[in-house]
Each structure stands twice: as C-alpha cells, then as structure tokens.
Design a protein around this motif. Structure first.
Motif, short mmCIF file in Angstrom:
data_model
loop_
_atom_site.label_atom_id
_atom_site.label_comp_id
_atom_site.label_asym_id
_atom_site.label_seq_id
_atom_site.Cartn_x
_atom_site.Cartn_y
_atom_site.Cartn_z
N SER A 576 0.84 -1.20 0.00
CA SER A 576 0.00 0.00 0.00
C SER A 576 0.87 1.24 0.00
O SER A 576 2.05 1.21 0.38
CB SER A 576 -0.94 0.00 1.21
OG SER A 576 -0.19 -0.04 2.42
N THR A 584 -9.02 3.10 -12.52
CA THR A 584 -8.76 1.83 -13.20
C THR A 584 -9.21 1.89 -14.66
O THR A 584 -10.38 2.17 -14.94
CB THR A 584 -9.48 0.68 -12.50
OG1 THR A 584 -9.06 0.63 -11.14
CG2 THR A 584 -9.17 -0.65 -13.18
N SER A 627 -4.90 -8.40 -7.01
CA SER A 627 -6.01 -7.46 -7.12
C SER A 627 -5.56 -6.09 -6.63
O SER A 627 -4.49 -5.96 -6.01
CB SER A 627 -7.23 -7.94 -6.32
OG SER A 627 -6.89 -8.10 -4.95
N HIS A 628 -6.38 -5.08 -6.87
CA HIS A 628 -5.97 -3.73 -6.49
C HIS A 628 -7.18 -2.88 -6.15
O HIS A 628 -8.31 -3.16 -6.59
CB HIS A 628 -5.18 -3.06 -7.63
CG HIS A 628 -6.03 -2.76 -8.83
ND1 HIS A 628 -6.28 -3.69 -9.81
CD2 HIS A 628 -6.68 -1.62 -9.20
CE1 HIS A 628 -7.04 -3.15 -10.76
NE2 HIS A 628 -7.31 -1.90 -10.40
N GLN A 629 -6.92 -1.85 -5.36
CA GLN A 629 -7.88 -0.80 -5.05
C GLN A 629 -7.15 0.52 -5.08
O GLN A 629 -6.03 0.63 -4.56
CB GLN A 629 -8.52 -1.00 -3.68
CG GLN A 629 -9.41 -2.24 -3.57
CD GLN A 629 -10.01 -2.39 -2.19
OE1 GLN A 629 -9.60 -1.71 -1.25
NE2 GLN A 629 -10.98 -3.28 -2.06
N SER A 630 -7.78 1.53 -5.71
CA SER A 630 -7.09 2.81 -5.81
C SER A 630 -8.10 3.92 -6.02
O SER A 630 -9.15 3.70 -6.64
CB SER A 630 -6.09 2.78 -6.97
OG SER A 630 -5.39 4.01 -7.06
N ARG A 631 -7.74 5.09 -5.48
CA ARG A 631 -8.51 6.31 -5.72
C ARG A 631 -7.54 7.43 -6.02
O ARG A 631 -6.53 7.59 -5.32
CB ARG A 631 -9.36 6.69 -4.50
CG ARG A 631 -10.61 5.83 -4.32
CD ARG A 631 -11.56 6.48 -3.34
NE ARG A 631 -10.91 6.75 -2.06
CZ ARG A 631 -11.38 7.63 -1.15
NH1 ARG A 631 -12.49 8.30 -1.41
NH2 ARG A 631 -10.75 7.82 -0.02
N SER A 636 -2.91 3.75 -3.37
CA SER A 636 -3.30 2.47 -3.96
C SER A 636 -2.93 1.33 -3.02
O SER A 636 -2.01 1.46 -2.20
CB SER A 636 -2.61 2.27 -5.31
OG SER A 636 -2.84 3.36 -6.17
N THR A 637 -3.62 0.22 -3.17
CA THR A 637 -3.32 -1.00 -2.43
C THR A 637 -3.40 -2.19 -3.38
O THR A 637 -4.44 -2.41 -4.01
CB THR A 637 -4.32 -1.21 -1.27
OG1 THR A 637 -4.23 -0.10 -0.37
CG2 THR A 637 -3.99 -2.49 -0.51
#
Length: 798
Positions: A576, A584, A627-631, A636-637
């Motif tokens: 992270s 994305t 996998s990923h998560q981001s704003r 991001s993670t």
C-alpha cells in the motif's frame, strides 16, 4: 377491243372461286384462300378497291399466312366465303380472327346489300382498346353468313411495324374451346417469368450480388415486351394509351438489351477474360439506350426497326460471350450457353417470322416466349450454380488461408524460438560488459577516494545497477511470454525474504522522505515451501511502483495469513501507499505490457510500464491472484493472495555450501578464472587479488583443462558461454579427471534464465553466481567453498 378485254377480266374476277364450308367446320385458315393487293402509295379507298380496274390487281396468296415484313405499303385482303350447310338452316354467325396484335390499323369492309361496301369495323393498336368489336388481345370480328350465298369481305392492313395476317374463320364454339389452350401456354410462360423474377429478387436481397439485380431488370423488361407484343398490354395495362402501346415494344426491347448485356458482363466477368467482347456489350448497351430514347421521341417505325436489329445482334453477342467464357474455363458458362441457346433459337425464329422469312404459325408466333421461358429457368440454374461455385471458391480460399495461417504460425513459432535465442545471446552480451562496469566500480570502493570521486563512484554504481535491473525485467518478461519460467518447490524463510525486501527498498523510501512500514503477523510459520525468488520479484515490482508514485507519506508492506485444512498456508500480502492513485482503465489495460496511464512524452514518471504485468504473471505462475484498489489522490493498495505448503520436515538443499570457520587464508589458495572476455577476466582477477587469492587465468575450457593438468588449483571460477569448449562441457570433463571430483567449480555466467542454476548443478558445478559479480557476494562464496575446506593433498597429474 379494250372494252372486251376489260369485260373478260371482270368476268374472271367475278367467277373467282369462293372457299366453302359447312356447319361442321370448326376453324378454317384463310391464308391460301384470300387475294392480296399491295397499295404502294396507300391512298386507295374502298370504292377504288372494288372498281373493276383494281380487281385484277389482286393476287392469290400462296402462303398460309401473309407475311409482308416491314413495309410502308397498305395491304388489302379479299376473301370470298360461302356457307353450305349439310342440313337446312338459317343465318349463321362466324368469327373472323386476325391473330397479330401489333398491327397499327385494321379496317373491315362488308357488303351493304346494295352492291357497295361499308366500313364494318375500324381497330388496331393505334386506337384505344375500346374500339374493338370483341374485347380480345387479337382482332376478332362477327361475320353473319346466309346459307348457300357467297359473301365477299375486305380487310385493310396498315402498320409502321411488321405486317402479318394470320387470318382464320372460327365457329364461335370452337373458338371458345380453343382459348384455354392459348391461355395455358401464355400462363405458363408468364408464370415462369414472374416466378423467376420473384425468386431472384429474394436471392438478391439476401446476397446483394448485383448480377441478380441486372437479371431481375432483364426479366422484367423482357416479360413486359412479351406482354406488349401479345396484346395483353393494351388489353390489361394500357388500354387507353395507344401511343404507348406502339412505343412500348421498341422501348422494352432496348431495355432488355441494356440490362441483358450488363447482366452478361457481370455474370461472366467479360472485362477480365475478354476485353473486346466486353467493349462489344458496352456498345450494345449504348444502342439499347438509344433505342429507348428513339422509341419515346422519334418515329415508331424507325425505333422498331432498330430494336429488331438490336435484338438479333444482342442474342448472337450474348451467346458468343458465353462461349468465350466457357472456353476460358468458367464452369457457370455451361448453363449460360444452354439458356441462351434456347432463347437464341426462339428469338431467331420469331424475328425471322416478323421479317417475313418464316410463316406465322403458333410455334413461330410464340417461339420467343417459349424460348425466353426456357432461358429464364436455365439462367436461374446458372445463377444457383454460380452460388455453389462461389461457395467452393470461398472454401478453397479458406483452405488456402488456413494453410497460410499455419505457415505463418510455424514461422511465428520459429521467430519466437529465434527471439529467445537472440535474447539469451543479447542478455549474455549485455551482462558481460555490465559485469565489467559494476565490478570495476566495486573495486573502486576498495580504494581511498576523495569526496567528489566517491560521489561519482556511487552515482555510476547506482546507474549501472538500474540498467541491470531493466535488463533483468525485460528478460523476465520474455521468459514468461515464452513459457520458460516454472515455479520451484523448496523450503524458504518467510521472514528472511521480507527482511531482504526491507533491506532493498527501505533505503530508497527513506532517501525520498517516505516512511517504510512492515506489518507482519508473528504467529505465521517462518518456513514455507514454494518459490521465494519469484514471490520476492513480484513484490519488488509492486514496492518499486509504490515508492516511485508516492511523493509524500508512506509505503507499507503487510503480511497476514491462516492455515488451510489441507495443511498449507493461505498467505495475503498487501503493498500500500499514499501516492497519486489512479482510475482503473477498462478491459484490464492496467496489467498490459508497456501500458502506462500517462503515455505522453511529457509524463512525470518514467519506466518501461511492465512492472504490473510482470507481477500479475508471476503471481499467476505461483497459483495466486493479484487485485488492487485505488482512488486518485488517496493512494493504492495491491493484494497478493497465494497458497504455500508447509514442509513436513526440513529438506536438504542440494550442493549446500560447507561454510563454518575458515581453516585457510586466501594467500594459501589458488583460483583459476576461466573467462573468454578480457574485461570480465580483468575485473574478476582484480577482485580476487584484492581479496588476497593467488590467481591464474584461462581463455576457454580447453586451456583450463590444460592448466589444471599442469598446476593444481583450489577452486575454479568458470564462465558457461565460451568458444572452443563451453562451461558445461568443461565441468563434465574436469570431473572425469583424477582428483577433481570434489574440486569447487563455481559457475559465474551471464545466463539467468529459469532452470540455468539446475543445469549448472546437473553438469557437476558446485554453486552458481550470476553476473554482474558483486565484491561481497564473491567474498562470501569463496569463504564458504574455499577457506572453510581443509588443504587438499597435492595432486600429481604427471
């Protein structure tokens, strides 16, 4: 004397023989029983015709049907009828038929009972259909005959077209009984034309082949032409337009020729195989268009004569085009020739009849209609065969394309193989000079440098190692793409791997002013079974991106997991950051090779854009998911979920370093450096001398074996890719020499493909060290393999 001769001729005319018949007569052709007078000037009236002066000008017809062809004369027909019933009877009604609808003017004169003649009926297709006494497509007149009384009648014929006179006397009952046969024949002809038109229209709407469109227009034009010449047009379609009734015939002939020629050009591809025939058809199309214009603007006679000539030339030219196409190997030309043969015969027979060279009978009158019906049906078969031919051609093209695709795939496979070989060579060639650069910079660290030179040394060393990382990344990508990477299954230390990542990336984060946080669940087992190298490589790409795209804040590495029912460990690792984040992109573009969210030349962040792609492929190779998560603006993670096995017992790693406390000093040991590159040989020699070892060198494997035979050595640093004899063959030959079975042979090579370490060990080498050689790694390797081993007995190879 003249008066006596005139009286004699009048007496002969009066005594001319009348055609006799009785009540049992059904039909009576009158062609051989009528007299004909040709009024060349066309100004004779009925009074002139019945005068004794012109009576002698009549000549008995010697043909069943008067056929005058195209003539500007007016023709008078004289028929004497005498009804002689077998039984006594009264007045009897008969029907007089002239079965040639295209006549312009037709006048019937009957006796008025006072010695003169009256106009009983005036008709023709130059007059409205309502002018006809009996509403039929042919000309039909009522004639009342008294028993045993001769009755003379006159018919006046005038037309700008062909003059035909198929004259027949019918009993009303016989005429009615005869009509169904004619209706059936014409119904079949027109039915075939209509069915073929609709059938080909549906095919055209399905396949959009213009050949079908031209064929439909040809069928429509020719069908309307047949309706026009048969009298059905003026009877049903344009009864009140006599001008169009005349103009329609040449107009529709020109239209049929126009579209027929274009259909032949499109269907037979005349432009490809017969340019001169194609030009001929184009000329005929122009003549057809001219005929259509003349039919609407000029004299009917001129347009009709041109149309008739065009029809003859058209049928011959189309037939010739089919023959040429057949001679050039077109399969569909066979049906085309047969179809146009039928039409040619029918059209020729009908045209010769119109021109007066053949008699006007039922077969010649309807020859063109019968031939056209056969031609339309056969051409439809030709079009259907063309579809089959197109399917076969498409199948052949698909087979050729399949063969070409197979050849291209084989070529691509060969290209990929050559690419892999090229990359292996390029990797070696790139690593070899980089080994010299990095090794020289490592040696510079052992010297006393002032502050400025030390700064330059650190900058050059960092740049060289960055370049080596790029080379390693590209090589890893090509190995993954070629399917040459395979996961290992060997025990490793989870904490050791994480400590190594922290040692590598924490200084870079600190240098950028970022906090590097490691979160680790201490309840997790330390020893796992799997491929720690590829896991560390995947995490390295993610950590490198996290540091690169985080201007301030922190970068975190979090590890958690739980044991599974199968006795393994489900590990979840998160990388992270508090960096710039991103939106994305669609369709998985984020993990595409060489893809960057900002691909412009003015982008702020550099790189090849392959880190995420390599991470995803490495994780997938290990059986996990990424996998990923981001704003945007919130960081991001990236999460790695993998499963590892827990080893039942510790497994011995093959060819493990001896290690321990040193029992010898470096100056007591001789190391043989086998390297074909002079720069790498010089760098490695310099490192060994700095470490205090005695050094001998060889340029290839053959020289190394000779050197060992002459002088015993304590260890061999062996390059794998060399001329004359490569490292693998050299090691196998060395192991076969007396006293060399336990000699430490350390592979130092630019090869770093997956499986090269196993290949080195399988060839008998003791350990593996990839270029560029680092000073400390070389010190550690020689310490474990050389200084910690007791002095071996002196070998005597002489």
């Amino acid at each position: 004397m003249r008066i006596l001769l005139l009286l004699f001729l009048c007496l002969v005319a009066t005594l001319s023989r009348a055609v006799t018949f009785d009540e049992q007569t059904r039909s009576l052709p009158l062609g051989l029983h009528m007299d004909v007078f040709e009024d060349v000037r066309g100004d004779a009236r009925i009074d002139d015709i019945i005068s004794p002066a012109l009576q002698t000008s009549f000549r008995r017809s010697d043909k069943p049907v008067l056929n005058a062809g195209y003539s500007r004369s007016v023709f008078w027909l004289r028929v004497d009828l005498e009804y002689r019933p077998l039984e006594r009877g009264g007045l009897q009604n008969w029907l007089l038929e002239l079965a040639y609808p295209p006549l312009d003017h037709l006048d019937l004169y009957l006796p008025d009972g006072q010695g003169d003649y009256r106009l009983a009926q005036r008709t023709g297709d130059a007059l409205p259909f309502s002018s006809r006494q009996i509403k039929q497509n042919s000309y039909l007149f009522n004639v009342d005959l008294q028993p045993n009384q001769k009755k003379r009648l006159y018919l006046r014929l005038q037309s700008e077209g062909s003059i035909q006179a198929p004259l027949t006397l019918w009993s009303p009952q016989a005429y009615l009984e005869e009509q169904p046969e004619r209706i059936y024949v014409l119904g079949i002809i027109y039915g075939v034309l209509l069915v073929m038109l609709v059938y080909n229209l549906f095919i055209y709407l399905s396949v959009r082949d213009t050949s079908y469109l031209y064929y439909i227009l040809y069928i429509g034009s020719f069908g309307l032409y047949q309706i026009s010449v048969n009298g059905a047009g003026i009877q049903y379609f344009w009864p009140d337009h006599p001008w169009w009734a005349n103009a329609a015939t040449p107009f529709l002939i020109g239209s049929a020729a126009l579209f027929g020629c274009q259909f032949a050009r499109s269907f037979l591809h005349t432009a490809d195989h017969s340019p001169w025939m194609d030009r001929t058809l184009l000329v005929l199309m122009a003549v057809g268009a001219l005929t259509m214009v003349l039919a609407l603007t000029a004299s009917y006679g001129v347009a009709l004569r041109l149309a008739t000539s065009l029809a003859l030339i058209f049928t011959v030219a189309i037939f010739s085009a089919g023959v040429l196409a057949w001679l050039r190997g077109m399969r569909v030309a066979r049906y085309f020739i047969i179809a146009w043969t039928a039409f040619l015969l029918g059209g020729a027979v009908n045209t010769l009849m119109v021109l007066g060279y053949l008699p006007n009978i039922f077969l010649t009158m309807y020859a063109s209609q019968i031939g056209s019906a056969l031609e339309v049906g056969l051409l439809s078969l030709a079009l259907a065969d063309r579809i089959n031919a197109m399917k076969e051609e498409r199948a052949r093209i698909l087979q050729d394309a399949s063969r070409k695709l197979e050849a291209l795939n084989q070529e691509l496979a060969n290209s990929n193989r050559l690419k892999d070989e090229f990359l292996a060579t390029v990797t070696h060639e790139l690593r070899t000079p980089m080994n010299g650069v990095i090794g020289s910079l490592e040696l510079m660290q052992t010297l006393s440098l002032d502050d400025e030179l030390e700064q330059y040394q650190r900058t050059a060393s960092g740049s060289a190692r960055d370049m080596m990382r790029l080379v390693n990344d590209i090589l890893a990508m090509t190995e993954l793409q070629a399917g040459k990477l395979y996961p290992r299954r060997e025990p490793f230390s989870l904490r050791g791997m994480l400590d190594s990542l922290c040692a590598q990336f924490e200084p870079r984060a600190t240098e950028k002013g970022l906090a590097f946080e490691l979160s680790f669940d201490h309840k997790l087992p330390d020893t796992l079974e799997g491929d720690s190298g590829k896991l560390a490589q995947a995490l390295g790409y993610l950590l490198d991106n996290a540091i690169k795209f985080t201007p301030r804040g922190r970068v975190g590495l979090s590890v958690s997991g739980q044991e599974t029912e199968a006795g393994g460990l489900a590990l979840s690792i998160q990388v992270s950051d508090t960096g710039i984040g991103f939106v994305t992109p669609p369709d998985g573009l984020l993990y595409r090779r060489f893809y960057q969210l900002d691909g412009s030349m003015t982008r702020e962040y550099g790189g090849l854009g392959i880190g995420l792609a390599l991470s995803q492929q490495l994780v997938a190779l290990l059986g996990g998911t990424l996998s990923h998560q981001s704003r945007p603006g919130h960081g991001s993670t990236f999460t790695l979920d993998l499963a590892f096995s827990l080893p039942v017992q510790a497994r011995a790693v093959p060819m493990r370093r001896p290690g321990g406390q040193p029992v010898r000093r470096p100056d007591q040991c001789t190391v043989l450096v086998v390297e074909d590159n002079a720069i790498n040989q010089l760098v490695t020699r310099g490192m060994l001398l700095k470490l205090g070892y005695r050094v001998v060198t060889a340029d290839n494997g053959a020289e190394a074996l000779e050197q060992i035979r002459r002088e015993p050595v304590d260890a061999v640093l062996l390059d794998c890719q060399m001329p004359v004899m490569d490292g693998f063959a050299t090691c196998r030959a060395l192991r076969a020499m007396p006293g060399c079975a336990e000699l430490p042979v350390l592979a130092i090579t630019a090869h770093s493909h997956s499986g090269d370490r196993e290949r080195c060990l399988a060839a008998g080498m003791s350990d593996y060290l990839a270029k560029p050689v680092k000073f400390e790694e070389l010190r550690s390797l020689l310490h474990d393999w050389l200084l910690c081993r007791p002095v071996a007995a002196v070998r005597s190879l002489s």
